[in-house]
Design an enzyme around this catalytic site. Structure first.
Site, PDB file in Angstrom:
ATOM      1  N   PRO A 228      22.542  40.249  49.691  1.00 13.27           N
ATOM      2  CG  PRO A 228      22.428  37.972  50.232  1.00 13.27           C
ATOM      3  CD  PRO A 228      22.030  39.330  50.723  1.00 13.27           C
ATOM      4  N   GLY A 229      21.262  40.680  47.228  1.00 16.56           N
ATOM      5  CA  GLY A 229      20.677  41.269  46.019  1.00 16.56           C
ATOM      6  C   GLY A 229      20.546  42.772  46.073  1.00 16.56           C
TER       7      GLY A 229
ATOM      8  CB  SER B 139      25.571  49.473  43.478  1.00 18.94           C
ATOM      9  OG  SER B 139      26.953  49.189  43.506  1.00 18.94           O
TER      10      SER B 139
ATOM     11  NE  ARG C  55      67.395  45.501  42.436  1.00 18.21           N
ATOM     12  CZ  ARG C  55      67.968  44.299  42.527  1.00 18.21           C
ATOM     13  NH1 ARG C  55      68.922  44.093  43.431  1.00 18.21           N
ATOM     14  NH2 ARG C  55      67.579  43.322  41.731  1.00 18.21           N
TER      15      ARG C  55
ATOM     16  N   GLY D 163      60.336  41.563  42.147  1.00 17.37           N
ATOM     17  CA  GLY D 163      59.962  40.357  42.884  1.00 17.37           C
ATOM     18  C   GLY D 163      59.767  40.589  44.362  1.00 17.37           C
TER      19      GLY D 163
ATOM     20  CD  GLU E 130      31.879  53.386  53.852  1.00 13.45           C
ATOM     21  OE1 GLU E 130      31.780  54.620  53.809  1.00 13.45           O
ATOM     22  OE2 GLU E 130      32.390  52.778  54.808  1.00 13.45           O
TER      23      GLU E 130
ATOM     24  CD  GLU F  73      31.918  50.280  38.232  1.00 12.03           C
ATOM     25  OE1 GLU F  73      32.985  50.074  37.612  1.00 12.03           O
ATOM     26  OE2 GLU F  73      31.786  50.067  39.466  1.00 12.03           O
TER      27      GLU F  73
END
Length: 392
Positions: free
Chosen positions: A131-132, A135, A271, A343, A366, A370
């Protein structure tokens, strides 16, 4: 300078492509149906059946050493195969693989963990994120302490966002064994921990299909013989594990981008709006052109990073660039393709919105965007590499 594939590379790629188209892609409609019903796209037995079919063609353990029955393919060839796997959203990968750091195991550990994992009899997960400590992997807190004068270690703490953590029957857990040293400086150790030893998992629902898990360790007793590698080697092993994904993830992204871009081209050519194919509109043409250009740029960044591995060079700078650009590229391409489909692209009748959710993870796990930027800039600012890499 020759950018063509060798005969071997082309033959292997084409065989994998044929297998994916013949055995895996026909399952796509059923996978979408199940996922719309909030069920797993494929269960473990179905994945296993596909893997055994592939084994008959010789595809088993792409990166696994030949002594363990694998193919031990070079990184460039593995990259090409991961691209082919990206052409389908069916949750399939070739069997015969084990976490790369399991090859640091003792002979006894190999018999208990490595070989059964390669054979598909056991399922593992790698647990370093907390949790802490995402990275900043060096900030791990899950502790492992000696049980007095005994030969056991007691693990306490939590890991989170662990891929495969809810299904694994054993985990490779990086724990703090010497807090004063710190994880980077020999204070962390990797342990092989069976689920039967007492840890539990809690599934984490995400925006994508499937999901990771939190692993909770509350006084889990692990024998000393279950240390993977050496005491204090945990952080180094963790970085080795993470590094492998730096070229396989963007290789997979290239395959996804190729598939969805072809879908966009096919749709633009059929289309009609206002009496003309939408492909005649400059807005659509530019989205297709930008996507092809970025896809091709990502392809050569990623293949170069894999080539660097095969040359025995330090791959971190090249693979960080490949991961950063490849992850961003596939997000932009899928977004454009969804826009081209309008859509219908937003519905769950087509797989485009599924890919849209899936590839968002590529910029996070992984090694976030940043972190890749940090590695790339640091290498240049500190003189670890030169502009132009190996051609400088």
């Amino acid at each position: 300078m020759d950018f063509s594939l060798t005969d071997e590379e082309r033959a292997v790629r084409d065989t994998v492509r044929s297998f994916i188209r013949r055995e895996v892609m026909p399952l796509e409609a059923e996978v979408l149906r199940r996922e719309r019903a909030h069920q797993p796209g494929l269960d473990h037995s179905e994945v296993r059946e596909l893997q055994l079919k592939a084994r008959k063609f010789g595809f088993w353990g792409l990166a696994t050493p030949e002594e363990y029955g694998g193919m031990n393919l070079p990184a460039v060839l593995q990259s090409l195969i991961w691209t082919e796997l990206g052409h389908t959203f069916v949750p399939f990968r070739f069997g015969g693989e084990a976490d790369n750091i399991l090859f640091h195991a003792t002979e006894e550990q190999k018999q208990e963990f490595l070989i059964p994992t390669i054979e598909g009899e056991r399922r593992s997960c790698f647990a370093i994120t907390e949790p802490g400590a995402g990275s900043d992997a060096a900030n791990i807190r899950l502790s492992a302490r000696r049980d007095g004068d005994g030969d056991d270690w007691i693990l306490d703490g939590e890991k989170t966002f662990i891929t495969g953590g809810h299904d694994a029957d054993f985990a490779i857990v990086v724990a703090v064994t010497d807090r004063e040293k710190g994880a980077r400086n020999g204070g962390a150790t990797a342990f092989l921990v069976d689920r039967a030893m007492g840890w539990r998992s809690e599934f984490i629902q995400t925006m994508g299909e499937g999901g990771p898990a939190s692993l909770i360790f509350d006084g889990v007793r692990v024998p000393h013989r279950n240390i993977l590698g050496e005491i204090g080697q945990g952080f180094t092993l963790g970085m080795e594990w993470i590094g492998k994904g730096r070229y396989t993830i963007p290789s997979h992204a290239i395959g996804i981008a190729e598939r969805v871009l072809q879908m966009a081209i096919d749709y633009a050519n059929t289309r009609e709006t206002f009496g003309a194919k939408i492909g005649t509109n400059q807005a659509i043409q530019w989205m297709i052109a930008d996507s092809e250009t970025e896809l091709e740029a990502a392809r050569w960044l990623v293949l170069r990073s894999a080539w660097t591995v095969d040359q025995g060079l330090d791959p971190r700078h090249a693979s960080s660039m490949g991961k950063l650009y490849g992850a961003g590229m596939v997000n932009r391409v899928v977004d454009r393709v969804l826009q081209i489909h309008g859509g219908m692209g937003y519905t769950r009748e087509l797989p485009i919105e599924r890919w849209y959710r899936q590839v968002r993870l590529y910029r996070i796990f992984e090694g976030t965007d940043e972190m890749q930027r940090l590695i790339i800039s640091r290498d240049l600012l500190r003189g670890y590499t030169k502009i132009g890499g190996h051609l400088a």
